[in-house]
Design a protein around this motif. Structure first.
Motif, short mmCIF file in Angstrom:
data_model
loop_
_atom_site.label_atom_id
_atom_site.label_comp_id
_atom_site.label_asym_id
_atom_site.label_seq_id
_atom_site.Cartn_x
_atom_site.Cartn_y
_atom_site.Cartn_z
N ARG A 78 36.33 29.77 46.10
CA ARG A 78 36.08 30.71 47.19
C ARG A 78 36.59 30.15 48.52
O ARG A 78 36.96 30.90 49.42
N ASP A 126 38.08 32.52 38.00
CA ASP A 126 36.72 32.00 38.04
C ASP A 126 36.07 32.23 36.67
O ASP A 126 35.76 33.37 36.33
N ARG A 158 38.15 41.87 49.63
CA ARG A 158 38.63 40.88 50.61
C ARG A 158 39.77 40.04 50.04
O ARG A 158 40.76 39.79 50.72
N THR A 206 27.98 42.90 42.69
CA THR A 206 28.91 42.72 41.56
C THR A 206 30.26 42.16 42.03
O THR A 206 31.26 42.28 41.33
N ALA A 262 34.55 42.01 38.47
CA ALA A 262 34.51 42.70 39.77
C ALA A 262 35.47 43.88 39.85
O ALA A 262 36.13 44.10 40.86
N LEU A 263 35.55 44.66 38.77
CA LEU A 263 36.39 45.85 38.81
C LEU A 263 35.69 46.92 39.64
O LEU A 263 34.46 46.98 39.66
N GLN A 279 32.37 43.16 44.08
CA GLN A 279 33.48 44.08 44.37
C GLN A 279 33.91 44.00 45.85
O GLN A 279 35.07 44.23 46.17
N MET A 334 42.97 37.00 42.29
CA MET A 334 41.81 36.29 41.74
C MET A 334 41.18 37.10 40.60
O MET A 334 41.03 38.31 40.71
N VAL A 371 40.44 30.74 48.63
CA VAL A 371 40.87 32.11 48.92
C VAL A 371 40.31 32.61 50.27
O VAL A 371 40.57 33.74 50.68
N LEU A 409 37.15 33.12 51.16
CA LEU A 409 35.90 33.89 51.16
C LEU A 409 34.79 33.09 51.82
O LEU A 409 33.81 33.63 52.30
N PHE A 464 37.78 37.45 38.79
CA PHE A 464 36.38 37.07 39.04
C PHE A 464 35.60 36.83 37.74
O PHE A 464 35.96 37.36 36.69
#
Lengths: 256, 254
Positions: B45, B162, A131, A124, B88-89, A126, B82, B48, B50, B84
């Motif tokens: 991504r 995003d 990061r 998901t 993305a909580l 997270q 960011m 940032v 990633l 998401f």
């Protein structure tokens, strides 16, 4: 023939790659332990992973101690060696049964929980969110779980030693006709502190295995619900196999 | 502020992004559009950190980030936030704890001040008083707004979105669009928004970059993009079956 070789080669490379990743995770975890992890997170994990596992560990070991006595007492009495039963149970508990069974039970409960939680976080996004928020997932997620498992497993093993021996004592005195004094005196004569200490060392290693494999499988979970399920199964299976292998070498090291 | 120079990204033999050159100025809202699978989110991504590019350079505030270690990247990421695609909580935490997360991890602010800041940010996104709700009990639009509140909690200079309006109804989409522009106005952030909602893009963008099959095919202001003579851009804007359809239409009209 070529297909078979290709299959073996691919699996070998995959396994070596996985070993490398696990080793890297261990090094990174140790590196982040040195960077003052948050005590609150560690204590939370100790309660969640350690204390909550106590009932199931106690139940498993109690019955193992009882069944061990049923089997040993019967045979030992035949040869007139009932005065050794207590010692045998205590040594077997301290050296092997308590640490290994605690490890296996905890791998099933805690290892699965670690992988499922981190795996769902991975799918998901997270972990990516952590990061992006400049928080290292290894420092934040792996270190507290690793420290909690390494510290809590030996504590669970102590409880397992006690309850396993109590289980043995109850069966010996109530059903096998061995006197209370004979059983306890036998423990005093045969068992040594090192039998218990060795079990605690094993517990620490098993705790480390459960946490590292659990976190590794969680962090490398494939996308989707199926990925989380597969990672969780694989985490438990791998942890249990590694516990048994590691147990053999630790026994050679600690008790020879 | 953000600069990508000759950025390429491949997985094995599959090329995801090809020779991307893009410059985004301070306080600008740059919208990246393109069909699904064209590499829009991958670009975000990369910005940032990633993902690392196969080749090329990415500069954030003049610092080249593509060869940085994770620890070095984290110092750059402190100035970034960011939102998401699926929010993305952290589902083990409440809304308030999610928004407070960055402040608790990176500042030594007293708890009372953190709570004050969390309330302020939640008010900014229209979710005042929702601190104690768990993310599972929120709708998709509310989750996106909490995600935005969490991203702006640490007062970043750069905000990356995003697909912020994906899966939302038109009213909520407009609300999110207004939040993106008001956040830029109130906090002076540089924004990069990945979307395939054209209405949203034209509404909020200072400039729009169109990505198609891993390449940037056009970068221009919203007005210029609308008038673009690039058939691929026009096909995407109007949702046509093929670029030829637009060319045919143009010829017919001429």
């Amino acid at each position: 023939m070529i297909n078979a070789l290709e299959f073996i080669g691919r699996n070998l490379i995959g396994s070596l790659e996985n070993c490398g990743k696990v080793m890297l995770l261990i090094f990174e975890t140790i590196y982040h332990i040195g960077h003052r992890p948050k005590l609150k997170n560690i204590v939370q994990q100790m309660a969640h992973l350690g204390a909550d596992s106590l009932p199931i560990v106690l139940l498993t070991i109690l019955f193992t101690g009882m069944v061990m006595t049923v089997q040993t007492a019967q045979e030992f009495i035949k040869y007139g060696a009932q005065s050794s039963v207590g010692g045998v149970i205590a040594i077997a508990m301290g050296r092997e049964l308590a640490p290994v069974l605690t490890g296996v039970v905890t791998a099933g409960r805690v290892g699965a929980a670690i992988t499922a939680e981190i795996g769902s976080m991975k799918v998901t996004e997270q972990i990516d969110a952590l990061r992006v928020m400049a928080v290292n997932p290894i420092g934040y997620l792996v270190v507290p779980r690793f420290v909690a498992c390494v510290l809590m497993l030996p504590i669970l093993v102590v409880f397992a030693d006690i309850i396993g021996t109590i289980g043995g004592y109850l069966v010996a005195t109530l059903f096998s006709g061995i006197g209370s004094y004979t059983f306890l005196n036998s423990i005093k004569i045969f068992a040594e502190v090192n039998d218990v200490l060795g079990g605690l060392v094993k517990g620490m290693f098993f705790g480390g295995i459960i946490a590292i494999i659990g976190c590794h499988k969680g962090l490398t979970t494939a996308p989707g619900a199926e990925g989380v399920g597969r990672a969780t199964t694989s985490s438990v299976v791998n942890s249990i196999i590694l516990i048994f292998i590691c147990n053999y070498f630790l026994s050679l090291l600690l008790y020879r | 502020m953000i600069q990508l120079k000759n950025v390429n990204l491949s997985y094995g033999h599959t090329e995801i992004l090809h020779n991307i050159n893009l410059e985004i100025s301070e306080k600008e809202i740059m919208v990246i559009i393109g069909p699904s699978g064209s590499g829009k989110s991958t670009l975000l991504r990369l910005i940032v950190g990633l993902l690392k590019p196969t080749s090329g350079e990415i500069f954030i505030n003049g610092q080249e980030i593509s060869k940085m270690t994770e620890d070095e990247l984290n110092t750059v990421r402190l100035k970034m936030g960011m939102v998401f695609q699926y929010s993305a909580l952290f589902d083990s935490m409440t809304v308030g704890e999610n928004v407070a997360f960055g402040l608790r991890e990176h500042t030594n602010l007293p708890e009372a001040e953190i709570i004050k800041q969390v309330r302020r940010k939640l008010r900014m996104v229209g979710l005042f008083g929702k601190e104690n709700v768990v993310p599972g009990a929120l709708s998709g639009g509310m989750k996106k707004r909490v995600s935005l509140a969490r991203a702006i909690a640490v007062n970043p200079q750069i905000l990356l979105y995003d697909e912020p309006t994906a899966g939302l109804d038109p009213i909520m989409s407009n609300k999110i669009d207004r939040l993106i522009t008001s956040t830029r106005r109130n906090m002076g952030v540089t924004s990069v928004v990945v979307t395939h909602h054209m209405e949203s893009a034209f509404h909020i963008a200072d400039r729009i970059a169109m990505i198609y099959e891993g390449r940037i095919v056009e970068v221009d202001s919203a007005a210029e993009i609308k008038q673009s003579q690039n058939a691929i851009v026009q096909q995407f804007i109007h949702g046509l079956k093929s670029p030829r359809e637009w060319v045919k239409k143009e010829v017919d009209e001429a």
